[in-house]
Design an enzyme around this catalytic site. Structure first.
Site, PDB file in Angstrom:
ATOM      1  N   ASP A  47       0.837  -1.208   0.000  1.00 34.98           N
ATOM      2  CA  ASP A  47       0.000   0.000   0.000  1.00 34.98           C
ATOM      3  C   ASP A  47       0.870   1.257   0.000  1.00 34.98           C
ATOM      4  O   ASP A  47       0.354   2.376  -0.037  1.00 34.98           O
ATOM      5  CB  ASP A  47      -1.019  -0.006   1.146  1.00 34.98           C
ATOM      6  CG  ASP A  47      -0.374  -0.093   2.512  1.00 34.98           C
ATOM      7  OD1 ASP A  47       0.868  -0.151   2.599  1.00 34.98           O
ATOM      8  OD2 ASP A  47      -1.122  -0.083   3.511  1.00 34.98           O
ATOM      9  N   ASP A  86      -1.025  -6.186   0.104  1.00 32.58           N
ATOM     10  CA  ASP A  86      -1.320  -5.563   1.401  1.00 32.58           C
ATOM     11  C   ASP A  86      -2.817  -5.428   1.615  1.00 32.58           C
ATOM     12  O   ASP A  86      -3.543  -4.954   0.731  1.00 32.58           O
ATOM     13  CB  ASP A  86      -0.727  -4.141   1.436  1.00 32.58           C
ATOM     14  CG  ASP A  86       0.620  -4.086   2.118  1.00 32.58           C
ATOM     15  OD1 ASP A  86       0.939  -5.000   2.902  1.00 32.58           O
ATOM     16  OD2 ASP A  86       1.362  -3.121   1.868  1.00 32.58           O
ATOM     17  N   LYS A 115      -0.874  -9.409   3.361  1.00 32.85           N
ATOM     18  CA  LYS A 115      -0.034  -8.863   4.446  1.00 32.85           C
ATOM     19  C   LYS A 115      -0.866  -7.919   5.296  1.00 32.85           C
ATOM     20  O   LYS A 115      -1.673  -7.151   4.769  1.00 32.85           O
ATOM     21  CB  LYS A 115       1.185  -8.146   3.864  1.00 32.85           C
ATOM     22  CG  LYS A 115       2.092  -7.530   4.939  1.00 32.85           C
ATOM     23  CD  LYS A 115       3.468  -7.192   4.414  1.00 32.85           C
ATOM     24  CE  LYS A 115       3.575  -5.880   3.701  1.00 32.85           C
ATOM     25  NZ  LYS A 115       3.169  -4.687   4.508  1.00 32.85           N
ATOM     26  N   GLU A 117      -0.595  -5.343   9.033  1.00 34.53           N
ATOM     27  CA  GLU A 117       0.303  -4.671   9.974  1.00 34.53           C
ATOM     28  C   GLU A 117      -0.268  -4.753  11.386  1.00 34.53           C
ATOM     29  O   GLU A 117      -1.397  -4.318  11.623  1.00 34.53           O
ATOM     30  CB  GLU A 117       0.451  -3.188   9.593  1.00 34.53           C
ATOM     31  CG  GLU A 117       1.060  -2.969   8.233  1.00 34.53           C
ATOM     32  CD  GLU A 117       1.215  -1.490   7.890  1.00 34.53           C
ATOM     33  OE1 GLU A 117       1.029  -0.614   8.761  1.00 34.53           O
ATOM     34  OE2 GLU A 117       1.533  -1.209   6.715  1.00 34.53           O
ATOM     35  N   GLU A 184      10.067  -3.913   9.867  1.00 39.52           N
ATOM     36  CA  GLU A 184      10.446  -2.610   9.297  1.00 39.52           C
ATOM     37  C   GLU A 184      11.056  -1.699  10.360  1.00 39.52           C
ATOM     38  O   GLU A 184      10.471  -1.499  11.437  1.00 39.52           O
ATOM     39  CB  GLU A 184       9.196  -1.940   8.678  1.00 39.52           C
ATOM     40  CG  GLU A 184       9.503  -0.579   8.082  1.00 39.52           C
ATOM     41  CD  GLU A 184       8.423  -0.047   7.143  1.00 39.52           C
ATOM     42  OE1 GLU A 184       7.427  -0.756   6.890  1.00 39.52           O
ATOM     43  OE2 GLU A 184       8.588   1.083   6.654  1.00 39.52           O
TER      44      GLU A 184
HETATM   45  O1  KIV Z   1       3.605  -1.111   1.495  1.00 38.35           O
HETATM   46  C1  KIV Z   1       4.797  -1.438   1.439  1.00 38.35           C
HETATM   47  O2  KIV Z   1       5.521  -1.131   0.493  1.00 38.35           O
HETATM   48  C2  KIV Z   1       5.357  -2.190   2.548  1.00 38.35           C
HETATM   49  C3  KIV Z   1       6.857  -2.288   2.600  1.00 38.35           C
HETATM   50  C4  KIV Z   1       7.371  -1.037   3.180  1.00 38.35           C
HETATM   51  C5  KIV Z   1       7.310  -3.486   3.348  1.00 38.35           C
HETATM   52  O3  KIV Z   1       4.664  -2.640   3.384  1.00 38.35           O
END
Ligand code: KIV
Length: 282
Positions: A47, A86, A115, A117, A184
């Site tokens: 994202d 994401d 993914k 967070e 990260e």
């Molecule tokens: O959205 C993204 O590019 C990410 C990376 C920073 C790992 O989550």
């Protein structure tokens, strides 16, 4: 013969053999083909596209429809790489919403993994997703979707309490079924310890050399990101041009291209030469 498709099993085997995994963000078909040709094994439809493609100052405005669209652009042409998409801000606020969002990213978007967070509070969500066949990549350390809560892009886990929390979160997410972890902006020593402790591969971004692989934002390695690039990143295209100018060889100048820069990134990750000391955060 086409190269074999990268799966979660491939990544696990890479970790066990100590072979670093090269990952980059990717948001469209042209780059998906180029990155695969250059040897990138994992394409992350991050994202971060909200910042580098759409021009927002954070990833928060990115919508699920936009993530589905960009995932589809990438998976329509990707042949060997593992494509991770994401889950955008708040699309996994409850396990039910996460299941619906993952169904769209994988069903319509064609992603092979999603993914999200956050820490141990997401363990139930991760367990529900994986029980239904949606592999999960967890993301700890600096969480860009929480930037308004964090108050700035800073290294996370420098103090013992926060480091212990990140470790506990990582273990909880692994136990819940996560297949991969992105770490990260955490101190190199913490990331190395976690990569050694966890069974699943740990992919670092600003997390030092001790991870099982590296990921960067594509636009950063090509010098396309407006403003100051993060300290942990590196402009591989600029480095190629600088090398050719120093040599003043026509043959070297002919070798400067976006694909060559991506190949240089992959080679540096595989050789353990990236990140180097100047990109490592203490
Ligand atoms: O959205 C993204 O590019 C990410 C990376 C920073 C790992 O989550």
């Amino acid at each position: 013969m086409p190269a074999a498709t990268v799966t979660t099993t491939t990544l696990l085997a890479r970790k066990q053999r100590g072979e670093p995994i090269a990952c980059l963000t990717c948001y469209d078909a042209a780059f998906a083909q180029l990155l695969e040709r250059a040897g990138v094994e994992v394409l992350l439809v991050g994202d971060s596209l909200g910042m580098v493609v759409q021009g927002h100052s954070t990833t928060v405005p990115v919508t699920l429809d936009q993530m589905v669209y960009h995932s589809r652009c990438v998976t329509r042409v990707a042949e060997q790489s593992l494509v991770i998409a994401d889950l955008p801000f708040m699309s996994y606020a409850t396990p039910e919403r996460a299941l619906e969002a993952a169904a769209r990213l994988m069903g319509e978007g064609g992603a092979a993994m999603v993914k999200l967070e956050g820490g141990g509070a997401l363990a139930e969500t991760v367990a529900r997703l994986t029980a239904l066949g949606a592999p999960v990549c967890a993301h700890l350390g600096l969480l860009p979707q929480s930037i308004h809560q964090l108050g700035g892009y800073r290294v996370q886990g420098r103090d013992a309490e926060m480091a212990a929390r990140i470790e506990a979160d990582a273990l909880a997410l692994q136990a819940a079924g996560a297949s991969l972890l992105v770490l990260e902006c955490v101190p190199s020593a913490l990331a190395t310890a976690l990569a050694q402790r966890l069974r699943i591969p740990v992919i670092g971004i600003g997390a030092g050399q001790g991870c099982d692989g590296q990921v960067l934002v594509l636009h950063d390695i090509l010098g396309l990101t407006p403003g100051k690039a993060p300290r942990f990143s590196k402009n591989f295209l600029a480095e190629l041009s600088a090398g050719a100018q120093a040599d003043d060889q026509a043959s070297d100048r002919a070798g400067i291209s976006i694909e060559a820069a991506v190949r240089a990134y992959v080679a540096a990750v595989k050789a353990g030469a990236f990140p180097a000391s100047e990109q490592i955060l203490a």
